[in-house]
Scaffold this active site. Structure first.
Site, PDB file in Angstrom:
ATOM      1  N   HIS A 175      15.058  68.599 -35.832  1.00 22.34           N
ATOM      2  CA  HIS A 175      16.061  68.617 -36.886  1.00 22.34           C
ATOM      3  C   HIS A 175      15.416  68.382 -38.246  1.00 22.34           C
ATOM      4  CE1 HIS A 175      19.831  68.124 -34.278  1.00 22.34           C
ATOM      5  NE2 HIS A 175      18.806  68.271 -33.443  1.00 22.34           N
ATOM      6  N   HIS A 230      19.149  61.490 -30.199  1.00 23.44           N
ATOM      7  CA  HIS A 230      18.251  61.447 -31.360  1.00 23.44           C
ATOM      8  C   HIS A 230      18.341  60.062 -31.982  1.00 23.44           C
ATOM      9  CE1 HIS A 230      16.994  65.682 -31.531  1.00 23.44           C
ATOM     10  NE2 HIS A 230      18.179  65.924 -31.006  1.00 23.44           N
ATOM     11  N   ALA A 255      13.912  62.712 -27.470  1.00 23.04           N
ATOM     12  CA  ALA A 255      14.381  62.239 -28.779  1.00 23.04           C
ATOM     13  C   ALA A 255      15.091  60.891 -28.671  1.00 23.04           C
ATOM     14  CB  ALA A 255      15.301  63.266 -29.432  1.00 23.04           C
ATOM     15  N   ARG A 262      11.539  45.426 -20.753  1.00 26.04           N
ATOM     16  CA  ARG A 262      12.289  44.365 -21.426  1.00 26.04           C
ATOM     17  C   ARG A 262      13.516  44.903 -22.154  1.00 26.04           C
ATOM     18  NH1 ARG A 262       6.978  42.614 -22.771  1.00 26.04           N
ATOM     19  NH2 ARG A 262       6.335  40.870 -21.466  1.00 26.04           N
ATOM     20  N   GLY A 288      11.727  72.110 -16.084  1.00 28.05           N
ATOM     21  CA  GLY A 288      10.349  71.989 -15.645  1.00 28.05           C
ATOM     22  C   GLY A 288       9.384  71.785 -16.798  1.00 28.05           C
ATOM     23  N   ASP A 312      19.847  73.388 -23.495  1.00 26.21           N
ATOM     24  CA  ASP A 312      19.352  73.161 -24.853  1.00 26.21           C
ATOM     25  C   ASP A 312      18.627  74.420 -25.328  1.00 26.21           C
ATOM     26  OD1 ASP A 312      19.031  71.757 -27.205  1.00 26.21           O
ATOM     27  OD2 ASP A 312      17.206  70.732 -26.575  1.00 26.21           O
ATOM     28  N   LEU A 346       8.189  69.883 -28.800  1.00 23.97           N
ATOM     29  CA  LEU A 346       9.148  70.744 -28.116  1.00 23.97           C
ATOM     30  C   LEU A 346      10.434  70.805 -28.931  1.00 23.97           C
ATOM     31  CD1 LEU A 346       8.673  69.487 -24.451  1.00 23.97           C
ATOM     32  CD2 LEU A 346       8.112  71.763 -25.277  1.00 23.97           C
TER      33      LEU A 346
END
Length: 488
Positions: A175, A230, A255, A262, A288, A312, A346
């Site tokens: 973005h 994101h 993202a 923890r 994949g 996506d 990516l």
């Protein structure tokens, strides 16, 4: 031919198509269709049963036989096929060269191209997804992404999924940072930016932003599903967002802050003991590439009921290797992966829903039913449309698929109408048999297309019948062919 005449002819074509569709609807109105010799996905189980459809709706045969006392008008032998609801893709940025975030002036035509192109992949409904953009882009595009039912011309549109710009700068991914925003004035900032919300089905926001809980509550009141993504949010912030009404996580693992023992951050929502009264869904790109098979297994085994298969997909889905535009970004396709050009980041997938479903089953050893639910029932649940989509229940829309045992799409139906079939071309069985005898395997058959040994007719028919195999081969081998294949 001038632009004015082109528009006139295009309008005339639309009128003719609408008239033809109306005549077909009148002809089939009230007809009862029986699909037999099949396995139907119902209530998380594949059961041997018959499917009855009338006027685009799945009907209860008991009422048909015992109350109306009517026999079927037409019977279809499914030859042992699996019948499941049509696939629903809630996160797709574009495909076949169309970019939902960029093609402002041609968005309506682009939606038609994608809707049509998704039919061979079993997608009967989808949410065109817009990444973080400038205000004028939202104002121009969102009103044109109208909610429409699917038909023979393409998959249905469930409304836009607006991903951003209310997200974290640190986890912006692909973005553009200059487009990112916060909402200091709460929900009004979101509404003022997007404009009319009638066409919005889903939004992705980062829950650590100030006033996010208020925004989530107001969005849910408007019937908009809220997903978290994101983001740098920790687990507590994620839990608060879910309590406020958010129901989904956008492309899990991608993202967002990685799992830590923890503070597992948003990934911990899959097993949170404070959210036992509600189902947390999560989209996952099981292509994949974006997610390692071990991570897919981890997520699925932690929360199988919340798994949603998403692509996506970016505009390069269905296009050959090379550079393509996505919003204001330039992306590059190489080795079955999509990167921001010149980087290792990516930026989306070029996989299809059937491939992701197959990968899910292969990588998790889940049942066929679980894999199919992840692409049908679960996305329908997160959008709250199970009263009409995502199931094979009586009185729901007859949007369904015929699949083989390997979960390959053999036929796509929308509202009970056959809108795509793998064997539509009359020469298919003869041609496939001839090619099989000549070359012995699919890859060699595809090579015939490009080495000049196949006739023009064979080449055209084979590409039309096996476009997914062909385009996969094109992308892997970097072959460029003339643009007409985009019409497939």
């Amino acid at each position: 031919m001038g632009a004015k005449n082109k528009r006139k002819h295009a309008q005339e074509d639309v009128v003719k198509k609408d008239a033809k569709r109306t005549r077909m609807q009148e002809k089939t109105k009230g007809k009862i269709y029986k699909f037999y010799n099949c396995q139907i996905l119902r209530d998380h189980k594949l059961v041997k049963d018959n499917l009855y459809v009338r006027d685009g709706i799945i009907i209860n045969p008991e009422k048909l036989f015992f109350e109306e006392k009517l026999p079927p008008d037409e019977q279809i032998d499914c030859k042992g096929a699996i019948i499941c609801p049509g696939f629903i893709d809630i996160q797709i940025n574009g495909a076949f060269g169309v970019d939902f975030s960029c093609d402002v002036d041609t968005i309506e035509e682009g939606l038609k191209i994608v809707a049509k192109g998704l039919l061979p992949h079993g997608v009967t409904s989808f949410c065109p997804t817009i990444i973080s953009s400038k205000e004028d882009i939202y104002r121009k595009i969102v009103p044109k992404i109208k909610k429409v039912d699917g038909n023979k011309e393409g998959a249905g549109i469930l409304g836009a999924h607006i991903e951003g710009p209310f997200i974290s700068v640190e986890k912006k991914g692909a973005h553009p940072e200059e487009n990112l925003r916060q909402f200091p004035n709460g929900f009004s900032d979101l509404k003022d930016l997007y404009g009319n919300l009638d066409n919005v089905a889903m939004v992705t926001i980062a829950p650590e932003l100030d006033r996010s809980d208020e925004v989530i509550k107001r969005a849910c009141e408007k019937g908009i599903s809220v997903s978290l993504g994101h983001t740098t949010a920790n687990l507590v912030q994620g839990e608060d967002a879910i309590r406020a009404g958010a129901s989904c996580i956008t492309h899990l693992f991608n993202a967002m802050v990685s799992f830590h023992h923890r503070d597992p951050h948003l990934i911990g929502l899959l097993t949170s003991k404070f959210l036992t009264d509600r189902q947390v869904y999560y989209g996952l790109i099981s292509d994949g590439v974006h997610t390692h098979p071990a991570a897919v297994r981890m997520a699925f085994r932690s929360n199988p009921r919340g798994f949603i298969v998403v692509t996506d997909a970016i505009p390069a889905m269905g296009l050959p290797i090379g550079k393509h535009h996505m919003g204001s970004q330039l992306v590059e396709i190489q080795d079955k992966k999509a990167f921001i050009a010149g980087t290792n980041t990516l930026c989306g997938s070029i996989a299809t829903i059937p491939k992701c479903v197959q990968n899910l089953k292969k990588n998790t050893d889940c049942t066929t039913e679980q894999a199919l639910d992840a692409a049908t029932l679960h996305p329908a649940e997160v959008l709250k449309i199970t009263d009409r989509k995502g199931t094979m229940d009586f009185d729901t829309d007859a949007d369904f698929l015929m699949l083989d045992d390997n979960l390959n799409v053999m036929a796509t139906y929308i509202a009970g109408e056959l809108v795509w079939h793998q064997d539509w071309h009359p020469a298919v069985s003869v041609l496939n048999r001839q090619m099989s005898e000549r070359v012995g395997c699919e890859e060699s058959a595809i090579r015939i297309i490009f080495d000049g040994t196949g006739s023009n007719e064979e080449v055209e028919i084979y590409i039309l019948l096996n476009c997914r195999l062909v385009l996969d081969y094109i992308m892997v081998n970097g072959i460029t062919i003339i643009g007409w294949y985009k019409e497939i």
